[in-house]
Enzyme design. Structure first.
Site, mmCIF file in Angstrom:
data_model
loop_
_atom_site.group_PDB
_atom_site.id
_atom_site.type_symbol
_atom_site.label_atom_id
_atom_site.label_comp_id
_atom_site.label_asym_id
_atom_site.label_seq_id
_atom_site.Cartn_x
_atom_site.Cartn_y
_atom_site.Cartn_z
ATOM 1 N N ASN A 197 0.818 -1.209 0.000
ATOM 2 C CA ASN A 197 0.000 0.000 0.000
ATOM 3 C C ASN A 197 0.852 1.260 0.000
ATOM 4 O O ASN A 197 0.560 2.226 -0.711
ATOM 5 C CB ASN A 197 -0.930 0.008 1.219
ATOM 6 C CG ASN A 197 -2.191 -0.811 1.004
ATOM 7 O OD1 ASN A 197 -2.640 -0.984 -0.128
ATOM 8 N ND2 ASN A 197 -2.760 -1.312 2.088
ATOM 9 N N HIS A 202 -3.257 2.395 -2.572
ATOM 10 C CA HIS A 202 -4.345 1.512 -2.137
ATOM 11 C C HIS A 202 -5.074 0.854 -3.301
ATOM 12 O O HIS A 202 -5.642 -0.241 -3.128
ATOM 13 C CB HIS A 202 -5.323 2.296 -1.263
ATOM 14 C CG HIS A 202 -4.774 2.622 0.095
ATOM 15 N ND1 HIS A 202 -4.766 1.720 1.133
ATOM 16 C CD2 HIS A 202 -4.176 3.748 0.572
ATOM 17 C CE1 HIS A 202 -4.213 2.270 2.199
ATOM 18 N NE2 HIS A 202 -3.847 3.501 1.892
ATOM 19 N N GLU A 210 -5.938 -7.463 5.313
ATOM 20 C CA GLU A 210 -5.267 -8.462 4.478
ATOM 21 C C GLU A 210 -5.377 -9.860 5.074
ATOM 22 O O GLU A 210 -4.609 -10.754 4.706
ATOM 23 C CB GLU A 210 -3.791 -8.087 4.300
ATOM 24 C CG GLU A 210 -2.934 -8.169 5.542
ATOM 25 C CD GLU A 210 -2.929 -6.890 6.368
ATOM 26 O OE1 GLU A 210 -1.941 -6.668 7.104
ATOM 27 O OE2 GLU A 210 -3.905 -6.111 6.293
ATOM 28 N N ASP A 249 -5.714 -3.004 -3.231
ATOM 29 C CA ASP A 249 -7.022 -3.648 -3.397
ATOM 30 C C ASP A 249 -6.971 -4.717 -4.486
ATOM 31 O O ASP A 249 -7.589 -5.780 -4.356
ATOM 32 C CB ASP A 249 -8.092 -2.608 -3.750
ATOM 33 C CG ASP A 249 -8.500 -1.753 -2.553
ATOM 34 O OD1 ASP A 249 -8.104 -2.092 -1.424
ATOM 35 O OD2 ASP A 249 -9.206 -0.748 -2.750
#
Length: 345
Positions: A213, A218, A248, A222
């Site tokens: 990240n 992000h 996660e 994702d």
């Protein structure tokens, strides 16, 4: 008409995807009088689509959940040109004549422009217009009710089952284990053998996910989670249940298998992740801790043991799977007492 209404009531009375699958194929099988009816899961791995049966029923038999084949992704959709075209063009149905002469009707279950489930009907004669019309109505009810279940049971990002659903299904699995493992007073508990089939809980954590990240943003983080979810679904068996626990972290409930097979299935997933090329990010690995499920331990204790094994895996090199009982047996972990109210996640 009475039979159709009975099946509609039965279908909409379930709050579980597996039982909903059983209900819909039972209804279609009876109303169509087909040779076989199946619910197929459609998974995508490395851009290729595969089919795996979740439930099936044959003429004269009872509907049942499919056990699946360890290590198999399923049948490639590319080998079925009529279905492949149907999915590519977002069609409502497709028909073909199989190599054995059976006629096959596929009806994908569309949610917007995506189909992850397909109804398959096989018979030795052509499907009449009236039959297809009635089945189409059943599929519509099935789709709408499945959508309602998904809304309350699934994680919006990955499409995996959510934590609330995990709590419910773990409770059911514990009850099943209790029913299967009742012992008379005074009989000592059996030691676990390699060949003894048990239920298992595995906790999965993406290694160094914060660094993904921080470095890539992000959106790529994702995407990694979505791809991990796809690998979970394709690596584990049709009868196993995969959940996103948050962030996660993922959890898998493995149903009825031996310790040796649990190792093989979990290792298959871990190596599939290790060898997968994640766009932009490159290499990603996961750590796994797992434990057998006992009816005589609470969900908090079971989760805590799996989490201890996961923590050991992450503290000792990552990109590995660890079995709680093995770690305890070798003196690498100490059992921790629990008051059943501790939060492990």
């Amino acid at each position: 008409m009475d039979s159709l209404l009975k099946h509609m009531v039965d279908m909409t009375g379930h709050r579980d995807h597996a039982m909903l699958d059983i209900s819909v194929i039972s209804a279609v099988q009876e109303l169509a009088g087909a040779a076989q009816t199946r619910i197929l899961a459609i998974t995508t791995v490395s851009g290729q689509q595969y089919l795996r049966a979740r439930a099936s029923v044959a003429k004269g038999g009872a509907a049942q959940l499919e056990e699946g084949t360890d290590g198999a992704l399923g049948d490639p959709v590319a080998a079925l040109p009529e279905l492949k075209r149907c999915l590519a063009e977002h069609q409502a149905s497709a028909e073909a004549i199989a190599a054995d002469g059976m006629r096959v009707l596929w009806l994908p279950i569309w949610f917007g422009d995506k189909a992850t489930t397909c109804l398959e009907i096989r018979d030795d004669k052509a499907f009449s217009h009236d039959t297809v019309y009635v089945i189409g109505g059943i599929v519509g009810v099935y789709r709408n009710f499945q959508n309602l279940l998904d809304y309350s049971e699934r994680d919006s990002l990955t499409g995996l089952l959510n934590r609330k659903t995990f709590d419910d299904q773990l409770a059911r699995m514990l009850q099943h284990s209790h029913d299967q493992d009742l012992r008379l007073p005074g009989i000592p508990e059996r030691r676990q053998h390699q060949g003894e089939e048990k239920q298992w809980l595995a906790v999965v954590d993406v290694d160094h996910f914060k660094a993904v990240n921080d470095k890539f943003g992000h959106l790529y983080g994702d995407e990694v989670l979505i791809l991990i979810a796809n690998l979970l679904q394709s690596s584990f068996r049709a009868q196993d249940r995969v959940f996103r626990f948050g962030g996660e972290e993922f959890v898998v409930l493995l149903r009825s298998t031996t310790l040796d097979n649990a190792w093989k299935i979990i290792e298959r997933f871990r190596t599939n992740v290790e060898s997968h090329d994640f766009p932009q990010v490159g290499r990603v690995t996961v750590s796994v801790g797992f434990v057998s499920i006992s009816a005589y331990e609470s969900p908090v204790v079971t989760l805590g043991h799996a989490d201890q094994a996961l923590y050991y895996a992450k503290s000792n090199g990552r990109n590995r799977a660890c079995h709680y009982d093995d770690l305890v047996a070798h003196g690498l972990l100490q059992t921790v007492a629990s008051n059943d109210t501790a939060e492990f996640f």
